[in-house]
Design a protein around this motif. Structure first.
Motif, mmCIF file in Angstrom:
data_model
loop_
_atom_site.group_PDB
_atom_site.id
_atom_site.type_symbol
_atom_site.label_atom_id
_atom_site.label_comp_id
_atom_site.label_asym_id
_atom_site.label_seq_id
_atom_site.Cartn_x
_atom_site.Cartn_y
_atom_site.Cartn_z
ATOM 1 N N LEU A 6 0.827 -1.195 0.000
ATOM 2 C CA LEU A 6 0.000 0.000 0.000
ATOM 3 C C LEU A 6 0.866 1.251 0.000
ATOM 4 O O LEU A 6 0.546 2.243 -0.646
ATOM 5 C CB LEU A 6 -0.937 0.004 1.220
ATOM 6 C CG LEU A 6 -1.972 1.141 1.257
ATOM 7 C CD1 LEU A 6 -2.821 1.114 -0.006
ATOM 8 C CD2 LEU A 6 -2.847 1.025 2.479
ATOM 9 N N TYR A 7 2.005 1.191 0.718
ATOM 10 C CA TYR A 7 2.925 2.316 0.692
ATOM 11 C C TYR A 7 3.417 2.575 -0.726
ATOM 12 O O TYR A 7 3.571 3.697 -1.151
ATOM 13 C CB TYR A 7 4.138 2.051 1.586
ATOM 14 C CG TYR A 7 3.847 2.187 3.060
ATOM 15 C CD1 TYR A 7 3.731 3.434 3.661
ATOM 16 C CD2 TYR A 7 3.710 1.051 3.850
ATOM 17 C CE1 TYR A 7 3.481 3.551 5.020
ATOM 18 C CE2 TYR A 7 3.456 1.150 5.200
ATOM 19 C CZ TYR A 7 3.348 2.407 5.791
ATOM 20 O OH TYR A 7 3.097 2.517 7.119
ATOM 21 N N ILE A 8 3.679 1.482 -1.451
ATOM 22 C CA ILE A 8 4.143 1.628 -2.819
ATOM 23 C C ILE A 8 3.107 2.371 -3.648
ATOM 24 O O ILE A 8 3.414 3.285 -4.402
ATOM 25 C CB ILE A 8 4.426 0.246 -3.446
ATOM 26 C CG1 ILE A 8 5.570 -0.430 -2.700
ATOM 27 C CG2 ILE A 8 4.761 0.382 -4.924
ATOM 28 C CD1 ILE A 8 5.870 -1.832 -3.183
ATOM 29 N N ILE A 9 1.849 1.976 -3.505
ATOM 30 C CA ILE A 9 0.793 2.599 -4.293
ATOM 31 C C ILE A 9 0.647 4.075 -3.934
ATOM 32 O O ILE A 9 0.615 4.947 -4.805
ATOM 33 C CB ILE A 9 -0.544 1.866 -4.071
ATOM 34 C CG1 ILE A 9 -0.419 0.403 -4.502
ATOM 35 C CG2 ILE A 9 -1.665 2.545 -4.816
ATOM 36 C CD1 ILE A 9 -1.561 -0.459 -4.056
ATOM 37 N N LEU A 10 0.575 4.362 -2.647
ATOM 38 C CA LEU A 10 0.366 5.740 -2.215
ATOM 39 C C LEU A 10 1.558 6.619 -2.567
ATOM 40 O O LEU A 10 1.408 7.724 -3.085
ATOM 41 C CB LEU A 10 0.115 5.782 -0.700
ATOM 42 C CG LEU A 10 -1.166 5.107 -0.226
ATOM 43 C CD1 LEU A 10 -1.226 5.129 1.297
ATOM 44 C CD2 LEU A 10 -2.385 5.799 -0.802
ATOM 45 N N PHE A 11 2.766 6.097 -2.297
ATOM 46 C CA PHE A 11 3.932 6.930 -2.509
ATOM 47 C C PHE A 11 4.230 7.093 -3.985
ATOM 48 O O PHE A 11 4.665 8.154 -4.425
ATOM 49 C CB PHE A 11 5.149 6.347 -1.792
ATOM 50 C CG PHE A 11 6.264 7.344 -1.694
ATOM 51 C CD1 PHE A 11 6.237 8.347 -0.738
ATOM 52 C CD2 PHE A 11 7.324 7.296 -2.581
ATOM 53 C CE1 PHE A 11 7.242 9.286 -0.673
ATOM 54 C CE2 PHE A 11 8.340 8.227 -2.511
ATOM 55 C CZ PHE A 11 8.305 9.224 -1.550
ATOM 56 N N SER A 12 3.966 6.048 -4.774
ATOM 57 C CA SER A 12 4.274 6.159 -6.191
ATOM 58 C C SER A 12 3.429 7.219 -6.863
ATOM 59 O O SER A 12 3.834 7.807 -7.864
ATOM 60 C CB SER A 12 4.064 4.818 -6.889
ATOM 61 O OG SER A 12 2.710 4.446 -6.851
ATOM 62 N N GLY A 42 10.855 5.731 8.649
ATOM 63 C CA GLY A 42 9.609 5.387 7.967
ATOM 64 C C GLY A 42 9.443 6.160 6.676
ATOM 65 O O GLY A 42 8.969 5.619 5.668
ATOM 66 N N ASP A 43 9.845 7.456 6.684
ATOM 67 C CA ASP A 43 9.782 8.255 5.468
ATOM 68 C C ASP A 43 10.687 7.664 4.391
ATOM 69 O O ASP A 43 10.295 7.526 3.224
ATOM 70 C CB ASP A 43 10.212 9.695 5.740
ATOM 71 C CG ASP A 43 9.195 10.469 6.558
ATOM 72 O OD1 ASP A 43 8.059 9.985 6.704
ATOM 73 O OD2 ASP A 43 9.551 11.547 7.062
ATOM 74 N N ALA A 44 11.911 7.324 4.796
ATOM 75 C CA ALA A 44 12.863 6.776 3.838
ATOM 76 C C ALA A 44 12.372 5.448 3.270
ATOM 77 O O ALA A 44 12.507 5.180 2.071
ATOM 78 C CB ALA A 44 14.225 6.599 4.507
ATOM 79 N N GLN A 45 11.780 4.632 4.122
ATOM 80 C CA GLN A 45 11.299 3.337 3.640
ATOM 81 C C GLN A 45 10.108 3.513 2.707
ATOM 82 O O GLN A 45 9.984 2.807 1.703
ATOM 83 C CB GLN A 45 10.921 2.430 4.810
ATOM 84 C CG GLN A 45 10.493 1.046 4.341
ATOM 85 C CD GLN A 45 10.660 -0.019 5.404
ATOM 86 O OE1 GLN A 45 11.296 0.201 6.426
ATOM 87 N NE2 GLN A 45 10.079 -1.174 5.148
ATOM 88 N N ALA A 46 9.241 4.468 3.009
ATOM 89 C CA ALA A 46 8.115 4.728 2.108
ATOM 90 C C ALA A 46 8.617 5.196 0.744
ATOM 91 O O ALA A 46 8.093 4.796 -0.299
ATOM 92 C CB ALA A 46 7.185 5.766 2.721
ATOM 93 N N ALA A 47 9.650 6.040 0.762
ATOM 94 C CA ALA A 47 10.215 6.515 -0.499
ATOM 95 C C ALA A 47 10.849 5.360 -1.274
ATOM 96 O O ALA A 47 10.701 5.248 -2.497
ATOM 97 C CB ALA A 47 11.248 7.603 -0.220
ATOM 98 N N LEU A 48 11.565 4.496 -0.564
ATOM 99 C CA LEU A 48 12.173 3.341 -1.228
ATOM 100 C C LEU A 48 11.109 2.414 -1.793
ATOM 101 O O LEU A 48 11.254 1.885 -2.898
ATOM 102 C CB LEU A 48 13.060 2.592 -0.232
ATOM 103 C CG LEU A 48 13.734 1.321 -0.748
ATOM 104 C CD1 LEU A 48 14.634 1.625 -1.943
ATOM 105 C CD2 LEU A 48 14.520 0.648 0.358
ATOM 106 N N ASN A 49 10.032 2.214 -1.054
ATOM 107 C CA ASN A 49 8.943 1.372 -1.568
ATOM 108 C C ASN A 49 8.392 1.927 -2.871
ATOM 109 O O ASN A 49 7.993 1.169 -3.763
ATOM 110 C CB ASN A 49 7.834 1.264 -0.531
ATOM 111 C CG ASN A 49 8.207 0.361 0.636
ATOM 112 O OD1 ASN A 49 9.185 -0.360 0.577
ATOM 113 N ND2 ASN A 49 7.417 0.404 1.691
#
Length: 525
Positions: A6-12, A42-49
């Motif tokens: 879900l992070y991938i979808i939102l962040f992408s 958490g921010d960095a991981q969301a960006a990486l996702n």
């Protein structure tokens, strides 16, 4: 990793380009958020996702075999038919969407900004290595398809994107190799929990070995394969079940694309079955692929002592044939598949039915695995341990070193599938072993998106990707027991052409060259 989808979808959504049609995703609209984004791990991981989205996909992995002699893609609008038959031009490349820097631009942006984050430095280095791998993978693919491509190691402005030139493929591939060598020691050997599916040390070494094999750097390839062999990978015991959703992330899988039903689904399984199973029949295995499988006794179908019968062609064959392809008369989903008789709903000439009369089975061996085959969580394997064993064997053979380790590697794959070990009295020269390992690569890795790259690097395009594409012989199927009565000719599906000095590379899309006049075209286009 599936919990992170879900992070991938939102962040992408925040990582999409603001401009259209240029070869690069241009100045990203997310720059305004840089000051507020990089505050925590958490921010960095969301960006990486977000970087993980679009690095590879089920669609491209499935359709790439249609560029080779393994498959026929019957719907040109799906993007791969004209690549397979030799009719591709710079003007009709848009459907494949392979000339793309979306993932590269995301990774560059991540790498330029992640150092702002206050977090554990070892973990930050790992995050960077994951992004560097995803970028390297894209450059590997781009050079395989197009040869020379622009090498952008940092985010690119609109002005730069409109003027950047192609970099020699040798330089780009050296960059990829250097990146993979640098990051491999910084990556974990494995993950657990929600992180399963992230880039591992084995993935970095495996992509490096793949590139080294393709570029004939056999000594380095062998050395990397040996490193991979110490990391705990092993062949899954059952070939057909290896590709079922309940067995994903097993010990054979080195790298895959992770999917999650509903949230980030693999939505393309349905392109494979034919109409009576609810599918489209988009991707159709060829007779040439079917003929590549040996008899179960290890002999070729062309060997008069093999026991092969043209009137019962699927009987007593390498078990990988019926694990990979549904052939006429085969029991599939509760009925005997009948694509060769005009009274059947799966008749090859019907709508949404395979035009070769064969349909893929590798990812659809049990359709009951899915509630909806257009919305599945089936991961798509990008690299698995069987490929490494074959890579090692080929590199050794091409180096003129045929020892027990080479036979052992091939034997492990064959015996897992239910085939006999290699007959060492027959396969005892470099030429014979080269023929064997090439056939093993074809049948073991069929429909997994690698065949074209083998055709390309072995320079066998004229021999295998020109002339008539054939499908199954026509006849009847007894609905009570699947017995075949073959009386007709093989289906003639399409005519293909192959231009030796042109078709090993794809054309640079004309739409990109219209925008950027510095992009040259590949020869012959």
């Amino acid at each position: 990793m599936k919990r992170n989808i879900l992070y991938i979808i939102l962040f992408s959504a925040a990582l999409q380009s603001a401009c259209n049609k240029d070869f690069l995703d241009r100045q990203p609209p997310y720059a305004y958020s840089n000051e507020s984004l990089w505050k925590s791990q958490g921010d960095a991981q969301a960006a990486l996702n977000g970087c993980y989205k679009d690095w590879e996909g089920d669609y491209t992995l499935l359709y790439m075999d249609a560029v080779s002699d393994n498959m026929y893609s019957q719907y040109y609008w799906e993007g791969y038919t004209d690549y397979g038959n030799g009719n591709i031009t710079p003007a009709n490349t848009s459907a494949s969407k392979r000339w793309s820097y979306t993932s590269i631009q995301k990774c560059n942006w991540f790498l330029e900004n992640v150092d702002k984050t206050q977090m554990d430095e070892t973990l930050k280095t790992q995050f960077k290595s994951e992004a560097r791998f995803l970028r390297a993978y894209q450059y590997f693919t781009l050079t395989q398809l197009y040869g020379d491509v622009p090498l952008a190691k940092n985010t690119v402005t609109t002005e730069e994107a409109n003027t950047i030139s192609r970099t020699a493929a040798t330089e780009v591939r050296k960059f990829v190799l250097d990146e993979l060598a640098a990051i491999a020691p910084t990556l974990p050997v494995s993950y657990s929990g929600s992180d399963v599916g992230r880039i591992t040390q084995g993935a970095a070494l495996s992509l490096k070995a793949r590139l080294e094999l393709y570029d004939k750097n056999y000594a380095a390839c062998i050395a990397d394969c040996k490193k991979i062999m110490t990391l705990g990978y092993e062949l899954f015991p059952n070939y057909q079940n290896l590709f079922r959703i309940q067995n994903e992330n097993n010990k054979e899988v080195i790298l895959d694309v992770q999917y999650k039903e509903n949230d980030y689904p693999n939505a393309d399984i349905g392109v494979m079955p034919s109409s009576s199973f609810g599918g489209w029949g988009s991707l159709d295995p060829t007779q040439a692929l079917v003929d590549a499988y040996e008899m179960k006794n290890g002999k070729l179908i062309t060997d008069p002592t093999s026991g092969y019968s043209e009137n019962d062609p699927y009987n007593n064959r390498d078990p990988r044939l019926t694990a990979t392809i549904v052939c006429p008369g085969q029991l599939y989903e509760g009925k005997y598949y009948n694509s060769i008789q005009n009274t059947s709903g799966d008749y090859y000439n019907g709508d949404n039915n395979s035009k070769t009369a064969y349909i893929p089975k590798k990812f659809t061996s049990n359709l009951s695995d899915y509630t909806d085959m257009w919305n599945t969580g089936l991961n798509m394997i990008v690299i698995r341990y069987a490929e490494i064993l074959l890579t090692y064997a080929e590199a050794q053979i091409e180096s003129g070193i045929i020892d027990n380790t080479v036979y052992d590697a091939i034997d492990a794959i064959r015996t897992r599938a239910g085939m006999p070990a290699v007959d060492r009295t027959v396969y005892n020269t470099v030429d014979k072993m080269r023929t064997l390992v090439r056939r093993e690569r074809r049948v073991e890795l069929a429909l997994e998106g690698l065949r074209w790259y083998d055709v390309q690097r072995w320079k066998i395009g004229t021999a295998v990707r020109s002339g008539t594409v054939y499908g199954a012989r026509l006849g009847t199927v007894d609905p009570t027991n699947g017995k075949l009565t073959l009386s007709g000719d093989h289906i003639a599906v399409e005519q293909r052409t192959f231009v030796e000095n042109r078709d090993y590379l794809w054309p640079v899309p004309q739409a990109e060259r219209d925008i950027n006049k510095n992009l040259t075209q590949n020869p012959g286009y």
